[in-house]
Design an enzyme around this catalytic site. Structure first.
Site, PDB file in Angstrom:
ATOM      1  N   SER A   1      -0.281 -50.669  15.483  1.00  0.00           N
ATOM      2  CA  SER A   1      -0.989 -49.392  15.558  1.00  0.00           C
ATOM      3  C   SER A   1      -1.358 -48.932  14.158  1.00  0.00           C
ATOM      4  CB  SER A   1      -0.099 -48.334  16.227  1.00  0.00           C
ATOM      5  OG  SER A   1      -0.676 -47.058  16.113  1.00  0.00           O
TER       6      SER A   1
ATOM      7  N   LYS B   1       0.480 -40.092  29.248  1.00  0.00           N
ATOM      8  CA  LYS B   1      -0.257 -38.861  28.953  1.00  0.00           C
ATOM      9  C   LYS B   1      -0.137 -37.817  30.064  1.00  0.00           C
ATOM     10  CE  LYS B   1      -3.677 -40.791  25.768  1.00  0.00           C
ATOM     11  NZ  LYS B   1      -5.109 -40.870  25.419  1.00  0.00           N
TER      12      LYS B   1
ATOM     13  N   ASN C   1      -1.770 -35.629  24.865  1.00  0.00           N
ATOM     14  CA  ASN C   1      -1.532 -36.725  23.922  1.00  0.00           C
ATOM     15  C   ASN C   1      -0.905 -36.242  22.623  1.00  0.00           C
ATOM     16  OD1 ASN C   1      -3.729 -35.541  22.564  1.00  0.00           O
ATOM     17  ND2 ASN C   1      -4.448 -37.539  21.832  1.00  0.00           N
TER      18      ASN C   1
ATOM     19  N   ASN D   1     -11.793 -44.610  34.336  1.00  0.00           N
ATOM     20  CA  ASN D   1     -11.227 -43.326  34.752  1.00  0.00           C
ATOM     21  C   ASN D   1      -9.765 -43.250  34.352  1.00  0.00           C
ATOM     22  OD1 ASN D   1     -11.422 -40.786  35.908  1.00  0.00           O
ATOM     23  ND2 ASN D   1     -10.829 -41.501  37.954  1.00  0.00           N
TER      24      ASN D   1
ATOM     25  N   GLY E   1      -6.656 -42.803  31.073  1.00  0.00           N
ATOM     26  CA  GLY E   1      -6.048 -41.679  30.381  1.00  0.00           C
ATOM     27  C   GLY E   1      -6.966 -40.858  29.508  1.00  0.00           C
TER      28      GLY E   1
ATOM     29  N   TYR F   1     -11.558 -49.983  19.036  1.00  0.00           N
ATOM     30  CA  TYR F   1     -11.757 -50.188  17.598  1.00  0.00           C
ATOM     31  C   TYR F   1     -11.208 -51.527  17.116  1.00  0.00           C
ATOM     32  CZ  TYR F   1      -7.011 -48.236  17.718  1.00  0.00           C
ATOM     33  OH  TYR F   1      -5.693 -47.973  18.029  1.00  0.00           O
TER      34      TYR F   1
ATOM     35  N   GLY G   1     -14.667 -46.897  18.145  1.00  0.00           N
ATOM     36  CA  GLY G   1     -13.688 -45.830  18.298  1.00  0.00           C
ATOM     37  C   GLY G   1     -12.808 -45.538  17.107  1.00  0.00           C
TER      38      GLY G   1
END
Length: 404
Positions: A13, A56, A77, A117, A119, A192, A213
């Protein structure tokens, strides 16, 4: 702990790196099973959290106070621990609105199709509503509007991908074929990694303004930081951090005629940029245990090109590299998306009289001028920049100056 990202399977991440540049506090990756999440939140041994899939919605009932925006969207979030009580908000909304403004294409009164559709989709729909979009259609696998009847929405002017289709390691996939969307004016892909999905590469080819993104990720992190710290940060921080991340993860792919200096320039450039260097021909030799001329003798050019594409696909899925390709990489059209998916492509040019043909089967098979004429259009159209290779140092410095 101070701050962190809560999820089930987080892997790599960018969030810790982003938050360290925003405010310098400690930020950890917190992996919890569904059974552990509620207990973890009840213990409240943190100052703030970002929350990602699949939690979420699950964390909603664990918060003592929820913003009106988060209640409207139906998911959270961002959680801030304020003296023992938990405040929940949604910053995906702000992140996507930042994307809209950054691309600079108005969505007002225009039909928008949201793919997926999951999070983040409700936050995207809310942002589109508040930006004045016209009809907003959600397309999912099993909904009323699905991929089997998507043709009824080919008149959409705005397209947003919130699905994971095309995300690493599934590079090369796309939820829809962009071609039939003849009226499309903007494409947003929240993925991304890779930096350019198949959907975005298609948009580029069709001349449609588009955006990945990465800036949304940073923009929503900035808003989260402001909620955590109860401060206001300058908007410029988003572009500053986005640019820093993009430079770090982007690949630089060198294309050009055999013998034009891609390996020599690439090795020097990688050292200067602090990136890994990969030579596609060397990778093929390593995998096959044979030199290139021997592969050509045994498998012919067709067999070699197949192997070249396979190796190129594996290499260019990775990020933070300088990649030297073989001179004939442009012979295979599908390789264009592979070299372009994670960064810039540089066409390295050199006078044909200075090119060597030793050990190069194709270069020995016919005149260099003929090969050059066959490939020049592809070299030009595939590349972001063209650089003349006269001396290595000068060439490396020029490429450096061109990169984002």
């Amino acid at each position: 702990m101070e701050y962190g990202l809560l999820g089930e399977k987080l892997g790599h991440s960018f969030s810790p790196q982003i938050h360290s540049q925003l405010a310098g506090y400690s930020y950890e990756l917190v992996e919890k099973t569904p059974q552990e999440v509620e207990v973890f939140l009840k213990e409240r041994e943190f100052q703030g959290l970002n929350v990602t899939i699949p939690y979420k919605k699950k964390v909603f009932d664990c918060c003592d106070q929820v913003s009106e925006l988060a209640r409207r969207i139906g998911s959270i979030n961002t959680i801030a621990n304020r003296g023992g009580w938990l405040y929940g908000d949604n910053t995906d909304y702000y992140g996507f609105r930042y994307m809209i403004h950054r691309l600079g294409v108005s969505v007002a009164e225009k039909k928008a199709v949201v793919l997926g559709n999951g999070g983040v989709a409700p936050a995207v729909r809310a942002a589109l509503e508040d930006e004045g979009a016209g009809e907003i259609v959600t397309v999912s696998r099993r909904g009323e509007n699905n991929y089997n009847n998507i043709s009824r929405h080919y008149d959409a002017k705005i397209l947003v991908n919130t699905t994971p289709l095309g995300m690493y390691p599934g590079n090369g996939e796309a939820a829809v074929d962009l071609g039939p969307f003849k009226q499309c004016e903007a494409v947003y892909d929240l993925i991304y990694n890779p930096l350019k999905t198949k959907l975005l590469l298609s948009a580029e080819k069709l001349g449609i303004p588009c955006m990945d993104g990465l800036s949304m990720l940073v923009a929503q992190a900035k808003k989260s930081c402001e909620i955590f710290q109860q401060i206001s940060l300058p908007e410029e921080k988003v572009e500053e951090i986005t640019g820093c991340l993009r430079r770090k993860v982007s690949n630089v792919c060198l294309i050009g005629m055999p013998g034009c200096g891609k390996t020599t320039v690439g090795e020097r450039l990688a050292a200067r940029l602090g990136k890994k260097f990969v030579d596609i021909d060397r990778e093929i030799v390593k995998r096959m245990g044979k030199e290139i001329p021997e592969i050509f003798r045994e498998s012919g050019e067709t067999g070699f090109r197949k192997m070249e594409s396979e190796v190129l696909s594996e290499v260019t899925k990775q990020t933070g590299q300088v990649v030297a390709t073989g001179g004939g990489v442009v012979v295979t059209p599908k390789n264009c998306e592979l070299v372009r998916q994670n960064g810039e492509v540089i066409f390295l040019k050199r006078d044909l009289r200075e090119l060597t043909v030793a050990g190069r089967p194709v270069s020995q098979s016919r005149p260099l001028e003929q090969i050059y004429e066959e490939r020049i259009d592809a070299y030009r159209s595939w590349s972001d920049f063209q650089v003349e290779n006269r001396t290595v140092e000068k060439t490396v410095r020029e490429i450096e100056s061109l990169l984002v």
